[in-house]
Write a protein that holds these residues in place. Sequence first.
Motif, mmCIF file in Angstrom:
data_model
loop_
_atom_site.group_PDB
_atom_site.id
_atom_site.type_symbol
_atom_site.label_atom_id
_atom_site.label_comp_id
_atom_site.label_asym_id
_atom_site.label_seq_id
_atom_site.Cartn_x
_atom_site.Cartn_y
_atom_site.Cartn_z
ATOM 1 N N VAL A 127 0.647 -1.383 -0.031
ATOM 2 C CA VAL A 127 0.094 -0.143 -0.129
ATOM 3 C C VAL A 127 0.656 1.182 0.047
ATOM 4 O O VAL A 127 0.431 2.267 0.152
ATOM 5 N N SER A 128 2.174 1.118 -0.265
ATOM 6 C CA SER A 128 2.951 2.162 -0.247
ATOM 7 C C SER A 128 2.856 3.272 -1.339
ATOM 8 O O SER A 128 3.199 4.461 -1.462
ATOM 9 N N GLY A 129 2.723 2.639 -2.413
ATOM 10 C CA GLY A 129 2.501 3.544 -3.800
ATOM 11 C C GLY A 129 3.852 3.848 -4.327
ATOM 12 O O GLY A 129 3.902 4.518 -5.329
ATOM 13 N N PHE A 130 5.007 3.264 -3.697
ATOM 14 C CA PHE A 130 6.147 3.514 -4.331
ATOM 15 C C PHE A 130 6.652 2.162 -5.022
ATOM 16 O O PHE A 130 6.420 1.214 -4.840
ATOM 17 N N GLN A 131 7.752 2.403 -6.027
ATOM 18 C CA GLN A 131 8.543 1.355 -6.550
ATOM 19 C C GLN A 131 9.178 0.640 -5.642
ATOM 20 O O GLN A 131 10.073 1.104 -4.924
ATOM 21 N N VAL A 132 8.793 -0.764 -5.424
ATOM 22 C CA VAL A 132 9.776 -1.468 -4.393
ATOM 23 C C VAL A 132 10.900 -2.002 -4.590
ATOM 24 O O VAL A 132 11.703 -2.662 -3.578
ATOM 25 N N ASN A 133 11.488 -1.861 -5.645
ATOM 26 C CA ASN A 133 12.768 -1.992 -6.115
ATOM 27 C C ASN A 133 13.736 -1.139 -6.117
ATOM 28 O O ASN A 133 13.564 -0.322 -7.111
ATOM 29 N N PRO A 134 14.853 -1.114 -5.455
ATOM 30 C CA PRO A 134 15.209 -2.299 -4.389
ATOM 31 C C PRO A 134 14.538 -1.882 -3.068
ATOM 32 O O PRO A 134 14.288 -0.631 -2.743
ATOM 33 N N THR A 135 14.305 -2.624 -2.113
ATOM 34 C CA THR A 135 13.782 -2.536 -0.732
ATOM 35 C C THR A 135 14.890 -3.119 0.186
ATOM 36 O O THR A 135 15.179 -4.368 0.031
ATOM 37 N N LEU A 136 15.410 -2.307 1.087
ATOM 38 C CA LEU A 136 16.095 -3.214 2.476
ATOM 39 C C LEU A 136 15.295 -3.339 3.516
ATOM 40 O O LEU A 136 14.720 -2.276 3.882
ATOM 41 N N LYS A 157 22.377 4.926 2.699
ATOM 42 C CA LYS A 157 23.228 4.847 1.488
ATOM 43 C C LYS A 157 22.454 4.423 0.168
ATOM 44 O O LYS A 157 23.218 4.666 -1.000
ATOM 45 N N ILE A 158 21.385 3.521 0.365
ATOM 46 C CA ILE A 158 20.634 3.060 -0.771
ATOM 47 C C ILE A 158 19.699 4.113 -1.497
ATOM 48 O O ILE A 158 19.353 4.965 -0.601
ATOM 49 N N GLU A 159 19.355 3.830 -2.648
ATOM 50 C CA GLU A 159 18.352 4.508 -3.300
ATOM 51 C C GLU A 159 17.069 3.823 -3.501
ATOM 52 O O GLU A 159 17.050 3.270 -4.740
ATOM 53 N N GLY A 160 16.186 3.819 -2.476
ATOM 54 C CA GLY A 160 15.237 3.098 -2.785
ATOM 55 C C GLY A 160 14.282 3.113 -1.526
ATOM 56 O O GLY A 160 14.298 4.151 -0.994
ATOM 57 N N LEU A 161 13.917 1.970 -1.103
ATOM 58 C CA LEU A 161 12.897 1.861 0.014
ATOM 59 C C LEU A 161 13.659 1.253 1.278
ATOM 60 O O LEU A 161 14.464 0.002 0.922
ATOM 61 N N VAL A 162 13.508 1.639 2.547
ATOM 62 C CA VAL A 162 13.924 0.949 3.609
ATOM 63 C C VAL A 162 12.955 0.761 4.871
ATOM 64 O O VAL A 162 12.149 1.592 4.961
ATOM 65 N N VAL A 163 12.678 -0.494 4.983
ATOM 66 C CA VAL A 163 11.668 -0.916 5.767
ATOM 67 C C VAL A 163 12.061 -1.740 7.155
ATOM 68 O O VAL A 163 13.106 -2.436 7.024
ATOM 69 N N PHE A 164 11.628 -1.250 8.322
ATOM 70 C CA PHE A 164 11.909 -1.705 9.463
ATOM 71 C C PHE A 164 10.818 -1.915 10.697
ATOM 72 O O PHE A 164 10.021 -1.236 10.346
ATOM 73 N N TYR A 165 11.076 -2.786 11.474
ATOM 74 C CA TYR A 165 10.003 -2.736 12.519
ATOM 75 C C TYR A 165 10.647 -2.147 13.930
ATOM 76 O O TYR A 165 11.789 -1.870 13.915
ATOM 77 N N ASN A 225 11.307 6.363 2.108
ATOM 78 C CA ASN A 225 11.407 6.365 0.733
ATOM 79 C C ASN A 225 12.674 7.252 0.549
ATOM 80 O O ASN A 225 12.762 8.362 0.592
ATOM 81 N N LEU A 226 13.701 6.416 0.097
ATOM 82 C CA LEU A 226 14.912 7.261 -0.007
ATOM 83 C C LEU A 226 15.420 7.541 -1.385
ATOM 84 O O LEU A 226 16.559 7.851 -1.927
ATOM 85 N N ARG A 227 14.292 7.502 -2.248
ATOM 86 C CA ARG A 227 14.559 7.638 -3.639
ATOM 87 C C ARG A 227 14.846 9.141 -3.832
ATOM 88 O O ARG A 227 14.196 9.993 -3.264
ATOM 89 N N LYS A 228 15.588 9.528 -4.917
ATOM 90 C CA LYS A 228 15.812 10.898 -5.001
ATOM 91 C C LYS A 228 14.467 11.771 -5.829
ATOM 92 O O LYS A 228 14.336 12.842 -5.284
ATOM 93 N N LYS A 229 13.822 11.042 -6.542
ATOM 94 C CA LYS A 229 12.519 11.494 -7.269
ATOM 95 C C LYS A 229 11.435 10.871 -6.217
ATOM 96 O O LYS A 229 11.322 9.775 -6.136
ATOM 97 N N THR A 230 10.634 11.572 -5.511
ATOM 98 C CA THR A 230 9.570 11.222 -4.800
ATOM 99 C C THR A 230 8.179 11.487 -5.607
ATOM 100 O O THR A 230 7.995 12.219 -6.392
ATOM 101 N N LEU A 231 7.215 10.644 -5.207
ATOM 102 C CA LEU A 231 5.754 10.876 -5.697
ATOM 103 C C LEU A 231 5.299 12.293 -5.061
ATOM 104 O O LEU A 231 5.521 12.378 -3.739
#
Length: 240
Positions: A127-136, A157-165, A225-231
């Motif tokens: 349900v994020s609405g973001f491109q999930v590749n890559p996800t850490l 340091k990654i350009e993508g998504l980071v998920v944690f609990y 969301n660590l992408r340089k271009k965000t929605l």
Amino acid sequence: MARNTEKGCLYVVATPIGNLGDVTARAIEVWNSVDAVYCESLSETKKLFSKLGVNAKVYPVYKDSSETPYAPMIQGMKEGKSYALVSDAGTPGVSDPGSHLVRVTREKGYTVVPVPGASALTALLSVSGFQVNPTLFLGFLSEKIGKKRKELEEAGKIEGLVVFYESVHKLPRLYPILAELFPENEILVGRELTKTFEEIRYYANPKELLENPPVAKGEFVFLLNLRKKTLKGFSIISDT
């Protein structure tokens, strides 16, 4: 490694993370057919099985550091018996006990069969609405402030998504770190996913999170969301 497919096997079975309706027919079939179920918590698993009408022998699973780990189960599979592994909620092996049992089973040449189902990780990603590749995926962050900050700093340091609990009582220490390391990044917060008081909140940046945090109660999943271009104009707020 060759597998003893004619002999017993281990099923890794996902359980509901909050909504009982998310259990699969296949999961119930497996639980009722195996010789025993190994679980994270006897009380939680017995409670779940009672609601579902599952009649199965249930044993707690701990990391076995002996020279012959999980010997009774391995011997049982050698004799043709099959077992299932479950966690208290969600998919086993994802930030909970059980990975050692799976590894030993595979190393002994027996088949490990996934029975997929609910997962807080995939639920929030969907349900994020973001491109999930890559996800850490970081699992649960460290309890120590310095290490927690280091984990997030490295993930940044990654350009993508980071998920944690994160545990609810550690939230006050988490928010300032997010504001320091990711001042301009979008955040999606999932609280009590699939449960009665489920809440999913979108924040354009950590400042908004600090100003209007979710209720500090329940289980939390965070997505950065660590992408340089965000929605732009993206917003999810649900309370069901």
